[in-house]
Write a protein that holds these residues in place. Structure first.
Motif, short mmCIF file in Angstrom:
data_model
loop_
_atom_site.label_atom_id
_atom_site.label_comp_id
_atom_site.label_asym_id
_atom_site.label_seq_id
_atom_site.Cartn_x
_atom_site.Cartn_y
_atom_site.Cartn_z
N SER A 2 0.69 -1.26 -0.05
CA SER A 2 0.04 0.00 -0.01
C SER A 2 0.87 1.40 0.14
O SER A 2 1.99 1.14 0.36
CB SER A 2 -1.08 0.01 1.34
OG SER A 2 -0.21 0.25 2.48
N ILE A 3 0.45 2.26 -0.65
CA ILE A 3 1.07 3.52 -0.36
C ILE A 3 1.18 4.13 1.03
O ILE A 3 2.37 4.81 1.20
CB ILE A 3 0.19 4.73 -1.34
CG1 ILE A 3 0.34 4.33 -2.70
CG2 ILE A 3 0.81 6.02 -0.89
CD1 ILE A 3 -0.50 5.29 -3.43
N SER A 206 2.47 -4.96 -7.32
CA SER A 206 2.25 -3.68 -6.74
C SER A 206 2.63 -2.65 -7.95
O SER A 206 2.87 -1.48 -7.27
CB SER A 206 2.94 -3.73 -5.54
OG SER A 206 2.58 -4.69 -4.65
N TRP A 208 1.37 -0.69 -10.10
CA TRP A 208 0.73 0.49 -10.12
C TRP A 208 0.56 1.31 -8.76
O TRP A 208 0.55 2.62 -8.86
CB TRP A 208 -0.58 0.54 -10.56
CG TRP A 208 -0.66 -0.07 -12.18
CD1 TRP A 208 -1.04 -1.34 -12.67
CD2 TRP A 208 -0.27 0.81 -13.40
NE1 TRP A 208 -0.56 -1.46 -14.04
CE2 TRP A 208 -0.18 -0.23 -14.58
CE3 TRP A 208 0.68 1.88 -13.48
CZ2 TRP A 208 0.33 0.24 -15.75
CZ3 TRP A 208 0.96 2.06 -14.82
CH2 TRP A 208 0.78 1.43 -15.72
N THR A 209 1.01 0.61 -7.88
CA THR A 209 0.70 1.33 -6.43
C THR A 209 2.19 1.83 -6.43
O THR A 209 2.09 2.97 -5.79
CB THR A 209 0.58 0.27 -5.40
OG1 THR A 209 -0.70 -0.51 -5.41
CG2 THR A 209 0.53 0.94 -4.18
N GLY A 212 1.96 5.11 -8.19
CA GLY A 212 1.28 6.24 -7.68
C GLY A 212 1.78 6.79 -6.56
O GLY A 212 1.79 8.00 -6.27
N PHE A 213 2.59 5.82 -5.95
CA PHE A 213 3.65 6.58 -4.71
C PHE A 213 4.70 7.43 -5.34
O PHE A 213 4.59 8.36 -4.60
CB PHE A 213 4.28 5.21 -4.04
CG PHE A 213 5.31 5.72 -3.06
CD1 PHE A 213 4.86 6.25 -2.00
CD2 PHE A 213 6.65 5.25 -3.29
CE1 PHE A 213 5.90 6.60 -1.00
CE2 PHE A 213 7.53 5.64 -2.29
CZ PHE A 213 7.19 6.28 -1.26
#
Length: 288
Positions: A2-3, A206, A208-209, A212-213
């Motif tokens: 998770s971000i 992960s 694309w997470t 996004g980060f």
């Protein structure tokens, strides 16, 4: 991943290792300044004076290129030492490994990005042929066609979407290779293929997470730089208007330290944060 986990691991690493990071980065900068003075000296002045002498110009450019290679070796070696010492605290610095692993990592990443650039250029050429023929045949590139609501507007939209796709593509590549360096540091390997292949495997779930980060950190960094720039810009303006040259210089130095040093340290910490977020047991509980 998770971000939020990536942020937590990144700042945990910064909190536990910022002094050592400053030591390695500061040492690299001082060493590069000394080497730059010894290797370059009055190179730029010589370039200006020998503008009509191709051999002298090539010699000066060769010295600059050589210094760039030496600088890359030192900086990437420093990054490897930072990652290794953060993942394995208390271990004695392995300078021999770092001076080999750092340049190998840089070369491996360079090759990958050159390959990605070639692929992008091939795709761009194919799309240019397809859309160029389609829009040109429909008058899409005529002067009147570039008005809003015409086919030219569609051509512009396609070009904008393509450039956005290029940015996303390279962010995706960065995300997939983001932990290659920490993998090499954790495994004490000099083989960039190991780091790149393992990074590609580990980031698959992960990817694309991670993108996004990086985007979120980039936005926050821009906001931080803008706010701090406004604050110190006012201070520097007041110092300059007061006729204090020393005050203006000091303000510029402080601004550089406040703006760029935290962002530099953050750039070193982000790969470790991602690595720890996607493989929390890969190297033990080392940030406590």
């Amino acid at each position: 991943m998770s971000i939020g986990a990536a942020f937590q691991e990144t700042f945990d690493f910064l909190k536990a290792n910022w002094t050592q990071m400053l030591l390695w980065v500061g040492g690299a900068v001082v060493l590069l300044a000394l080497l730059g003075y010894l290797m370059l000296g009055s190179t730029f002045q010589m370039m200006a004076m020998s503008a009509g002498d191709p051999s002298a110009m090539m010699g000066a450019l060769g010295r600059i290129f050589l210094f760039a290679i030496v600088a890359a070796v030192i900086l990437y070696a420093a990054s490897m030492l930072i990652w290794r010492s953060g993942l394995h605290p208390g271990e004695a610095p392995n300078f021999g490994w770092a001076l080999q692993a750092g340049p190998a990592f840089a070369f491996g990443m360079f090759v990958v990005f050159i390959a990605a650039y070639i692929v992008m250029m091939i795709v761009m050429f194919i799309l240019a042929l397809i859309f160029g023929a389609a829009f040109a045949g429909a008058g899409g590139f005529s002067p009147s066609a570039f008005q809003a609501g015409t086919i030219g507007g569609g051509a512009i939209a396609v070009m904008i979407l393509f450039y956005i796709a290029v940015i996303v593509f390279f962010l995706w590549i960065v995300g997939r290779l983001s932990v290659a360096g920490p993998v090499m540091a954790d495994r004490l390997t000099r083989n960039p293929v190991t780091g790149i292949a393992e990074s590609w495997r580990m980031t698959g779930a992960s990817q694309w997470t991670i993108v996004g980060f990086y985007v979120l950190v980039g936005i926050l960094s821009l906001v931080y730089g803008f706010v701090v720039g406004l604050i110190f810009g006012g201070i520097m303006g007041a110092a300059a208007s007061g006729g204090s040259g020393a005050g203006a210089v000091i303000s510029m130095i402080v601004m550089a330290l406040v703006v760029y040093v935290p962002q530099l340290l953050l750039s070193f910490a982000m790969p470790i944060g991602i690595y720890r977020a996607i493989a929390p047991r890969a190297s033990g509980d080392v940030f406590a």
